[in-house]
Design a protein around this motif. Sequence first.
Motif, PDB file in Angstrom:
ATOM      1  N   ALA A 179       0.836  -1.205   0.000  1.00 43.17           N
ATOM      2  CA  ALA A 179       0.000   0.000   0.000  1.00 43.17           C
ATOM      3  C   ALA A 179       0.872   1.256   0.000  1.00 43.17           C
ATOM      4  O   ALA A 179       0.526   2.258  -0.641  1.00 43.17           O
ATOM      5  CB  ALA A 179      -0.930  -0.007   1.210  1.00 43.17           C
ATOM      6  N   GLU A 180       1.998   1.209   0.710  1.00 44.20           N
ATOM      7  CA  GLU A 180       2.915   2.351   0.694  1.00 44.20           C
ATOM      8  C   GLU A 180       3.551   2.518  -0.675  1.00 44.20           C
ATOM      9  O   GLU A 180       3.761   3.645  -1.141  1.00 44.20           O
ATOM     10  CB  GLU A 180       3.993   2.173   1.758  1.00 44.20           C
ATOM     11  CG  GLU A 180       3.498   2.337   3.183  1.00 44.20           C
ATOM     12  CD  GLU A 180       4.640   2.399   4.179  1.00 44.20           C
ATOM     13  OE1 GLU A 180       5.611   3.152   3.926  1.00 44.20           O
ATOM     14  OE2 GLU A 180       4.564   1.685   5.197  1.00 44.20           O
ATOM     15  N   ALA A 189       2.578   0.486  -9.215  1.00 48.61           N
ATOM     16  CA  ALA A 189       1.841   1.642  -8.693  1.00 48.61           C
ATOM     17  C   ALA A 189       0.368   1.330  -8.478  1.00 48.61           C
ATOM     18  O   ALA A 189      -0.260   1.871  -7.562  1.00 48.61           O
ATOM     19  CB  ALA A 189       1.995   2.829  -9.649  1.00 48.61           C
ATOM     20  N   LEU A 190      -0.214   0.462  -9.306  1.00 43.80           N
ATOM     21  CA  LEU A 190      -1.644   0.173  -9.222  1.00 43.80           C
ATOM     22  C   LEU A 190      -1.950  -1.076  -8.400  1.00 43.80           C
ATOM     23  O   LEU A 190      -3.114  -1.340  -8.087  1.00 43.80           O
ATOM     24  CB  LEU A 190      -2.240   0.024 -10.629  1.00 43.80           C
ATOM     25  CG  LEU A 190      -2.122   1.250 -11.538  1.00 43.80           C
ATOM     26  CD1 LEU A 190      -2.771   0.970 -12.892  1.00 43.80           C
ATOM     27  CD2 LEU A 190      -2.730   2.477 -10.892  1.00 43.80           C
ATOM     28  N   SER A 250      -5.731   1.449  -1.464  1.00 44.33           N
ATOM     29  CA  SER A 250      -5.168   2.194  -2.587  1.00 44.33           C
ATOM     30  C   SER A 250      -5.708   3.617  -2.601  1.00 44.33           C
ATOM     31  O   SER A 250      -6.782   3.885  -2.054  1.00 44.33           O
ATOM     32  CB  SER A 250      -5.518   1.518  -3.920  1.00 44.33           C
ATOM     33  OG  SER A 250      -4.881   0.265  -4.042  1.00 44.33           O
ATOM     34  N   PRO A 251      -4.980   4.542  -3.226  1.00 43.07           N
ATOM     35  CA  PRO A 251      -5.473   5.912  -3.334  1.00 43.07           C
ATOM     36  C   PRO A 251      -6.810   5.976  -4.070  1.00 43.07           C
ATOM     37  O   PRO A 251      -7.138   5.114  -4.894  1.00 43.07           O
ATOM     38  CB  PRO A 251      -4.373   6.612  -4.132  1.00 43.07           C
ATOM     39  CG  PRO A 251      -3.136   5.819  -3.844  1.00 43.07           C
ATOM     40  CD  PRO A 251      -3.607   4.400  -3.743  1.00 43.07           C
ATOM     41  N   TYR A 281      -8.072   4.711  -7.939  1.00 45.37           N
ATOM     42  CA  TYR A 281      -7.300   3.642  -8.560  1.00 45.37           C
ATOM     43  C   TYR A 281      -8.238   2.544  -9.049  1.00 45.37           C
ATOM     44  O   TYR A 281      -9.272   2.269  -8.421  1.00 45.37           O
ATOM     45  CB  TYR A 281      -6.306   3.064  -7.551  1.00 45.37           C
ATOM     46  CG  TYR A 281      -4.984   3.795  -7.508  1.00 45.37           C
ATOM     47  CD1 TYR A 281      -4.920   5.180  -7.641  1.00 45.37           C
ATOM     48  CD2 TYR A 281      -3.789   3.111  -7.337  1.00 45.37           C
ATOM     49  CE1 TYR A 281      -3.713   5.851  -7.595  1.00 45.37           C
ATOM     50  CE2 TYR A 281      -2.566   3.774  -7.291  1.00 45.37           C
ATOM     51  CZ  TYR A 281      -2.544   5.144  -7.420  1.00 45.37           C
ATOM     52  OH  TYR A 281      -1.344   5.803  -7.384  1.00 45.37           O
ATOM     53  N   PRO A 282      -7.909   1.900 -10.179  1.00 46.10           N
ATOM     54  CA  PRO A 282      -8.792   0.828 -10.685  1.00 46.10           C
ATOM     55  C   PRO A 282      -8.815  -0.348  -9.721  1.00 46.10           C
ATOM     56  O   PRO A 282      -7.781  -0.796  -9.237  1.00 46.10           O
ATOM     57  CB  PRO A 282      -8.130   0.448 -12.022  1.00 46.10           C
ATOM     58  CG  PRO A 282      -6.698   0.857 -11.876  1.00 46.10           C
ATOM     59  CD  PRO A 282      -6.718   2.090 -11.022  1.00 46.10           C
ATOM     60  N   GLN A 283     -10.027  -0.833  -9.423  1.00 45.94           N
ATOM     61  CA  GLN A 283     -10.179  -1.980  -8.537  1.00 45.94           C
ATOM     62  C   GLN A 283     -11.402  -2.795  -8.960  1.00 45.94           C
ATOM     63  O   GLN A 283     -12.422  -2.232  -9.351  1.00 45.94           O
ATOM     64  CB  GLN A 283     -10.334  -1.538  -7.080  1.00 45.94           C
ATOM     65  CG  GLN A 283      -9.072  -0.946  -6.470  1.00 45.94           C
ATOM     66  CD  GLN A 283      -9.229  -0.658  -4.987  1.00 45.94           C
ATOM     67  OE1 GLN A 283     -10.241  -0.138  -4.543  1.00 45.94           O
ATOM     68  NE2 GLN A 283      -8.219  -1.006  -4.203  1.00 45.94           N
ATOM     69  N   THR A 284     -11.275  -4.097  -8.866  1.00 43.07           N
ATOM     70  CA  THR A 284     -12.383  -5.002  -9.148  1.00 43.07           C
ATOM     71  C   THR A 284     -12.483  -5.998  -7.997  1.00 43.07           C
ATOM     72  O   THR A 284     -11.564  -6.124  -7.188  1.00 43.07           O
ATOM     73  CB  THR A 284     -12.143  -5.769 -10.461  1.00 43.07           C
ATOM     74  OG1 THR A 284     -10.933  -6.550 -10.338  1.00 43.07           O
ATOM     75  CG2 THR A 284     -12.017  -4.820 -11.644  1.00 43.07           C
TER      76      THR A 284
END
Length: 221
Positions: free
Chosen positions: A29-30, A184-185, A194-195, A198-201
């Motif tokens: 995550a960092e 990064a993702l 995540s920030p 950000y793409p997430q599924t």
Amino acid sequence: MSAQEWETAREQLLEKEKRLTRARDALAAERRRMPWMAVERSYEFDGPEGRASLLDLFAGRRQLIVYRAFFEPGVSGWPDHACVGCSMVADHVGHLAHLNARDTTLVFVSRAPQPDIARVKARLGWTMPWYTMTDEFDADFGVDEWHGTNAFIRDGDRVFRTYFINARGDESLGSTWSYLDMTALGRQEEWEDSPEGYPQTPPYAWWNWHDEYGNGRPTAG
């Protein structure tokens, strides 16, 4: 030792393993909050289809992971082998279709000419894209004297360096998960910290057989 005693000992270690997993997730995550460093210089590589830029290495995807392998004159094993350590890394790379499904490309780069790279890849069964460096890419990204793995992301035609792993850190790479965790993702799954934006599924929803990506999710039954 009884079965119950063995299970108790295992459960004690399991708790430590879970703490390690949570710490590893926090570290990833960092990484996803690391600043992006713009790559201002143009770099060129020789590939199977001719000259390619760093942007070309993305193959149209959003993220790029570049492993610097030592296969070239002067390296132990030349011309029949890359160095022993880099060859072990190559042997551990998982099927690239899963990385590609997360909009991420993995490539190897060396200074060996393309005919030598193609010959050794064919003999050892390696399938990752493998390019020849033609400039100071290795020196500029910390991999001129030792192996290492750089992660990049692009915003349109602009390329940014997002993370770098080398030395013993490279030993843990090879699986889809370990590579995504350095980007990064990330894995791009909803459970990740995540920030915003950000793409997430959902986890598992994107998983597929490596020859079925692009054909839709399979139906259980």
